[in-house]
Enzyme design. Structure first.
Site, PDB file in Angstrom:
ATOM      1  CD  GLU A  80      -1.271  36.295  77.793  1.00 28.47           C
ATOM      2  OE1 GLU A  80      -0.937  37.243  78.325  1.00 28.47           O
ATOM      3  OE2 GLU A  80      -0.718  35.082  77.770  1.00 28.47           O
ATOM      4  CG  ASP A 133      -4.115  32.086  86.788  1.00 26.41           C
ATOM      5  OD1 ASP A 133      -3.749  31.620  87.844  1.00 26.41           O
ATOM      6  OD2 ASP A 133      -3.402  32.929  86.284  1.00 26.41           O
ATOM      7  CG  HIS A 136      -0.158  38.026  81.903  1.00 28.34           C
ATOM      8  ND1 HIS A 136       0.717  37.359  80.960  1.00 28.34           N
ATOM      9  CD2 HIS A 136      -0.021  37.315  83.138  1.00 28.34           C
ATOM     10  CE1 HIS A 136       1.422  36.635  82.000  1.00 28.34           C
ATOM     11  NE2 HIS A 136       1.096  36.665  83.178  1.00 28.34           N
ATOM     12  CG  ASN A 178       1.861  39.981  78.616  1.00 28.28           C
ATOM     13  OD1 ASN A 178       1.518  39.800  79.858  1.00 28.28           O
ATOM     14  ND2 ASN A 178       1.416  39.250  77.745  1.00 28.28           N
TER      15      ASN A 178
HETATM   16  N1  LIG Z   1      -0.804  33.153  85.392  1.00 30.06           N
HETATM   17  C1  LIG Z   1       0.521  33.820  86.215  1.00 30.06           C
HETATM   18  C2  LIG Z   1      -0.151  35.122  86.851  1.00 30.06           C
HETATM   19  O1  LIG Z   1      -1.046  34.765  87.657  1.00 30.06           O
HETATM   20  C3  LIG Z   1       1.291  35.612  87.633  1.00 30.06           C
HETATM   21  O2  LIG Z   1       0.733  36.624  88.353  1.00 30.06           O
HETATM   22  C4  LIG Z   1       2.206  36.208  86.490  1.00 30.06           C
HETATM   23  C5  LIG Z   1       3.447  36.411  87.012  1.00 30.06           C
HETATM   24  O3  LIG Z   1       4.335  35.424  87.033  1.00 30.06           O
HETATM   25  P1  LIG Z   1       5.579  35.504  88.139  1.00 30.06           P
HETATM   26  O4  LIG Z   1       5.297  35.913  89.439  1.00 30.06           O
HETATM   27  O5  LIG Z   1       6.161  34.180  88.003  1.00 30.06           O
HETATM   28  O6  LIG Z   1       6.333  36.400  87.403  1.00 30.06           O
HETATM   29  O7  LIG Z   1       1.999  35.326  85.242  1.00 30.06           O
HETATM   30  C6  LIG Z   1       1.668  33.983  85.436  1.00 30.06           C
HETATM   31  O8  LIG Z   1       1.642  33.436  84.320  1.00 30.06           O
END
Ligand SMILES: N[C@@H]1[C@@H](O)[C@H](O)[C@@H](COP(=O)(O)O)O[C@@H]1O
Length: 240
Positions: free
Chosen positions: A143, A67, A138, A136
């Site tokens: 989402e 992303d 995702h 959540n």
């Molecule tokens: N877009 C990213 C995801 O690719 C990531 O895996 C997730 C968890 O993030 P983190 O590893 O900082 O907890 O949320 C983010 O928003």
């Protein structure tokens, strides 16, 4: 889904890097799907360390990132382009032309999404996809409520996601409201998926992933239908 429980973040990162290095050594032309966020930072550090010590080569490896925020230039430290260069690409021998990240500044975003999926197909799909898990549920920036079959698309980020990611920015108001993400339909086509889950704040999401049914309100539950998913989770993320 296979679950590997580890004691802490360091062990999770070590194990994840071992698996990735092992797959590259088995197939030096592998196509990797990469994630950003806080979770994989140390996994990338381990890959860089291994590159320096053992010279595992990325010369023929291709990568596709999950992303990118819409509206951030690639020189912005919070863009995922910047993140990948900083944590991995600038420290290994990968060909920059073989590292793909959605262009969040594309004039025609719909076209950018379509081309991204086409490019992945051109490379024969993703061999190993690395994933983090949002609080959540995702994955990428898909989402809750995202249709399971959706391809790469533009998303409006949930306020909870923006708040969770605000820690990387000076202020919540600076967190973009939109992003491009590989779709769930794209992600699930990967031949192998490695999910990293670390920390108490992921406990609820991990428990839902392990114990609930497939449900579009919980995007990560799509992984339940996949035949080759490994979750590496820290002890504090696993609900007792
Ligand atoms: N877009 C990213 C995801 O690719 C990531 O895996 C997730 C968890 O993030 P983190 O590893 O900082 O907890 O949320 C983010 O928003």
């Amino acid at each position: 889904m296979k679950v590997i429980q580890v004691n802490n973040y360091e062990e999770m990162s070590k194990k994840a890097a071992e698996i990735i290095i092992n797959r590259i050594q088995a197939d030096n032309k592998i196509t990797l799907g990469l994630a950003t966020g806080g979770t994989p930072v140390q996994t990338y550090e381990r890959l860089v360390e291994d590159f320096r010590k053992n010279h595992t080569s990325y010369k023929q490896v291709t990568t596709f990132n999950l992303d990118e925020y819409i509206g951030l230039p690639i020189t912005d430290p919070n863009s995922y382009h910047f993140y990948m260069n900083k944590h991995l690409f600038h420290h290994i021998d990968i060909d920059p032309n073989e590292t793909f990240i959605p262009n969040g500044l594309a004039e025609n975003l719909e076209e950018e999404c379509r081309l991204y999926d086409e490019k992945i197909k051109e490379y024969g799909g993703i061999d190993l996809q690395l994933l983090g898990l949002g609080e959540n549920g995702h994955i990428g920036f898909n989402e809750p409520g995202t249709p399971f079959e959706q391809k790469t698309h533009v998303v409006t980020l949930e306020e909870s996601t923006r708040t969770a990611n605000a820690r990387f920015f000076n202020d919540l108001s600076e967190v973009p409201t939109k992003a491009i993400t590989m779709g769930l339909g794209t992600i699930v086509k990967s031949k192998e998926i490695l999910v990293l889950v670390s920390g108490e704040e992921k406990r609820h999401a991990l428990s839902q992933l392990l114990h609930s049914d497939k449900d579009e309100d919980f995007p990560a539950s799509i992984l339940k239908t996949h035949e080759n998913v490994t979750i590496i989770a820290t002890e504090d993320a696993i609900m007792k």
